[in-house]
Design an enzyme around this catalytic site. Sequence first.
Site, PDB file in Angstrom:
ATOM      1  N   LYS A   1     -13.849-129.133  80.455  1.00 55.06           N
ATOM      2  CA  LYS A   1     -15.277-129.456  80.359  1.00 55.06           C
ATOM      3  C   LYS A   1     -16.132-128.276  79.908  1.00 55.06           C
ATOM      4  CE  LYS A   1     -15.911-129.575  85.408  1.00 55.06           C
ATOM      5  NZ  LYS A   1     -14.478-129.795  85.672  1.00 55.06           N
ATOM      6  N   PHE A   2     -15.609-127.052  80.021  1.00 59.99           N
ATOM      7  CA  PHE A   2     -16.391-125.927  79.513  1.00 59.99           C
ATOM      8  C   PHE A   2     -15.892-125.450  78.148  1.00 59.99           C
ATOM      9  CE2 PHE A   2     -17.154-125.655  84.152  1.00 59.99           C
ATOM     10  CZ  PHE A   2     -18.493-126.053  84.082  1.00 59.99           C
ATOM     11  N   HIS A   3     -15.103-126.297  77.483  1.00 57.45           N
ATOM     12  CA  HIS A   3     -14.681-126.013  76.103  1.00 57.45           C
ATOM     13  C   HIS A   3     -15.790-126.504  75.180  1.00 57.45           C
ATOM     14  CE1 HIS A   3     -12.248-126.086  72.458  1.00 57.45           C
ATOM     15  NE2 HIS A   3     -11.238-125.546  73.111  1.00 57.45           N
TER      16      HIS A   3
ATOM     17  N   TRP B   1      -9.642-121.511  77.929  1.00 55.75           N
ATOM     18  CA  TRP B   1      -8.343-121.094  78.456  1.00 55.75           C
ATOM     19  C   TRP B   1      -8.090-119.596  78.342  1.00 55.75           C
ATOM     20  CZ3 TRP B   1      -6.241-119.314  73.975  1.00 55.75           C
ATOM     21  CH2 TRP B   1      -6.592-119.963  72.787  1.00 55.75           C
TER      22      TRP B   1
ATOM     23  N   ARG C   1      -0.618-131.503  81.705  1.00 62.08           N
ATOM     24  CA  ARG C   1      -0.235-132.305  80.543  1.00 62.08           C
ATOM     25  C   ARG C   1       1.149-131.872  80.068  1.00 62.08           C
ATOM     26  NH1 ARG C   1      -4.226-130.153  75.633  1.00 62.08           N
ATOM     27  NH2 ARG C   1      -3.514-128.010  75.657  1.00 62.08           N
TER      28      ARG C   1
ATOM     29  N   GLU D   1      -7.396-128.412  64.296  1.00 63.60           N
ATOM     30  CA  GLU D   1      -8.296-128.103  65.410  1.00 63.60           C
ATOM     31  C   GLU D   1      -8.814-126.685  65.247  1.00 63.60           C
ATOM     32  OE1 GLU D   1      -6.624-128.416  69.340  1.00 63.60           O
ATOM     33  OE2 GLU D   1      -5.638-130.316  68.907  1.00 63.60           O
TER      34      GLU D   1
ATOM     35  N   ASN E   1       1.178-134.202  70.327  1.00 59.06           N
ATOM     36  CA  ASN E   1       0.126-133.188  70.181  1.00 59.06           C
ATOM     37  C   ASN E   1       0.713-131.812  70.448  1.00 59.06           C
ATOM     38  OD1 ASN E   1      -2.757-132.565  69.791  1.00 59.06           O
ATOM     39  ND2 ASN E   1      -2.563-131.681  71.835  1.00 59.06           N
ATOM     40  N   GLU E   2       0.470-130.898  69.534  1.00 56.27           N
ATOM     41  CA  GLU E   2       0.939-129.514  69.711  1.00 56.27           C
ATOM     42  C   GLU E   2       2.303-129.498  70.400  1.00 56.27           C
ATOM     43  OE1 GLU E   2      -2.131-127.139  71.536  1.00 56.27           O
ATOM     44  OE2 GLU E   2      -3.049-126.792  69.592  1.00 56.27           O
TER      45      GLU E   2
HETATM   46  C1  GAL Z   1      -5.271-127.460  71.890  1.00 52.66           C
HETATM   47  C2  GAL Z   1      -5.022-128.918  72.189  1.00 52.66           C
HETATM   48  C3  GAL Z   1      -6.291-129.677  72.473  1.00 52.66           C
HETATM   49  C4  GAL Z   1      -7.190-128.888  73.362  1.00 52.66           C
HETATM   50  C5  GAL Z   1      -7.474-127.557  72.726  1.00 52.66           C
HETATM   51  C6  GAL Z   1      -8.388-126.683  73.537  1.00 52.66           C
HETATM   52  O1  GAL Z   1      -4.216-126.707  72.375  1.00 52.66           O
HETATM   53  O2  GAL Z   1      -4.317-129.553  71.148  1.00 52.66           O
HETATM   54  O3  GAL Z   1      -5.933-130.920  73.083  1.00 52.66           O
HETATM   55  O4  GAL Z   1      -6.577-128.721  74.598  1.00 52.66           O
HETATM   56  O5  GAL Z   1      -6.275-126.845  72.567  1.00 52.66           O
HETATM   57  O6  GAL Z   1      -8.566-125.415  72.927  1.00 52.66           O
END
Ligand code: GAL
Length: 689
Positions: A367-369, A326, A122, A318, A160-161
């Site tokens: 998918k594992f978030h 991650w 992305r 968020e 986004n971010e």
């Molecule tokens: C942020 C992002 C989201 C998602 C999230 C996962 O960095 O804005 O789209 O990727 O992290 O933790």
Amino acid sequence: MTAVQPVPVRDRSAFAPAGLDLGCDYNPEQWPRETWLDDVRLMREAGITLVAVNIFGWARLQPRPDVFDFSELDEIVALLAANGIAINLGTGTSSPPPWLTRRHPEILPVVADGTTRWPGGRQAWCPSSPVFRRYALALTAAVGERYGENPAIRIWHVSNELGCHNALCYCDVSAAAFRRWLEARYGTIEALNRAWGTAFWSQHYSEWDDILPPRLTLSTTNPTQSLDFARFSSDEVLAHYRAEADLLRSLSSAPVTTNFMVTAHIRTQDYFAWAPHVDVVANDHYLDHRLDRPHEELAFAADLTRGIAGGRPWMLMEQSTGAVNWQPRNLAKAPGEMLRNTASHLARGADSICFFQWRASAQGSEKFHSAMLPHAGTDSTTWREVLELNRILRAVGEVAGSTVVAEVAIVFGWEAWWACDLDSRPSTDIRYLDQVHRVYRALWASGITVDIVAPGSDLGDYRVVIVPCLYLVSDADAASIAGAAESGAHVVITFFSGIVDEDDSVRLGGYPGAFRDLLGLRTEEFFPLPDGLSVSLDDGATAARWTEKTEVFDAQTVASYVDGPLDGSPAITRREVGDGVSWYLGTDLDVPSLRRFLDGVLSEAGVLPAGDDGERGGDGLEIVRRRSSDSDYLFCINHTDEEHSVPCSGIELTTGASVDGRMPVPAGAVRILRSARPPDPAPSDPARA
Ligand code: GAL
């Protein structure tokens, strides 16, 4: 498939914020339409009031260069609106569609070694690319025109971010933009040569065209070039945000924002410079389990976000209900941990609590978030905690709009961060954010609420101002810190502060050049310590990593080394200045010693604890006070395994219980007490003197 019929949206007032928002990112494009209906039903059950959509929508909205297709987004907008859920509408520009990078590979980002980063993840775009900008603005215009006056849109979410993956681009287009930025900053090439100190290593420039971004070199790079590239890169990403935001403002009366990343591992954007350009400050925060006690870093990030917002309430755009995807080991949250995390954000000024994301993806790299609705569905601890969170947010909605009470400030700056962490410093053990975190953790452990403010901020209202490791400082910002001491604050400067000016040029005549007079001392030489060596002070403290050879000419020595390379030399000093005091901490105390030292300063400065009757929390009991025009709200968050009891009286909002004298806070629990706001002290009150 069930077709979802668009329905007329409600009156704009139906979407006005009332109380605290509970929200989420929603990616319906990942799911069939049947699931959308289920989603919206469950969103209502969970009390969701604000939903972010179209965050990564570009490839669906514009499948080909000359084709826009809004049918799916129209349905989603209508469905949410019909269900009384306000929309946080993305411009959809954060990730270019595959056709765009195929047709215009020149928009792809290039890293420091000159290699291109490809699409397939992305945010594969260069912030300085005029081609990317043109396409992104065309999409923003199309989205803005279509939904700009739709009353369902509460707020705009630009991209986004911004800068998350692509803040630093080293391509030729970026190089040309960097040269233009430098020309605007310096005017003449000679001024640049002076600022960058190019007399060193045959780096003198005769032509602007000879200047490059700090691409990977064999030896260390010119530090001022790197510092300016960090400044430039923050400005470039901000310029992109502003281009989209300005366009939206011409098409819509809804407020505009974007989600910041005030967290431990991202440092490319100077958010103090961004703040004037967003209508409300919004932050994303995830617990970082690579750090010790990540909930303390959460508190720091929340306080810093409030600082960026100038003390006003802000949005948590968020966070996660549980694990992310991650980190090397993605730890789940313990029962109650998500509620404690949320309470800490709320306590520190958040008025909206939103999550990434609504429904856990079945595909893709996230998918594992975790999500509000996990793979396991509603028969899950996560879902039950989401329902409980909604109950609590409704019960405490009246805190919205109140502000946080703090008497201590930490001065924090991105430029000092960028400069401090460059190569070829006296010790790689000294990293800016670590130093700020150490001070913050000592204060957190003592239960002290802190405002985190930019260099140059008005410091007039603080009893204690702490300046950790502010390596780079301008004359004006140094003067404002000295002014705070003159007018009555206790100012604590820690080592490796005030060393260089804005060009990363050493302030000569002895360290710390910018604060020598304020502190009444002069350091002749740094003595960083080898790995593993600690030193002792005559007040019982221990320290590591850093010592320095300091001579005191107009200050009192509070503690000296009793061993190590500087046995007998001053380590901590104190000087009376005008109506206040300046303190110098010339070594890196361990956190318990740092806490003892700072506790002494706080008590001398008369810092009042957050709680009633002298209760300040600490040691895992987090206590923070928010204040409205007529009420005080005491947030008590128990991070320990033992019950605590806090002296206070009023109504406990999460349970509705009336409290008279003492409030139990069970292990792991959150309690939020409303009491009548005490009268402001009269100007002559000695408590304020
Ligand atoms: C942020 C992002 C989201 C998602 C999230 C996962 O960095 O804005 O789209 O990727 O992290 O933790």
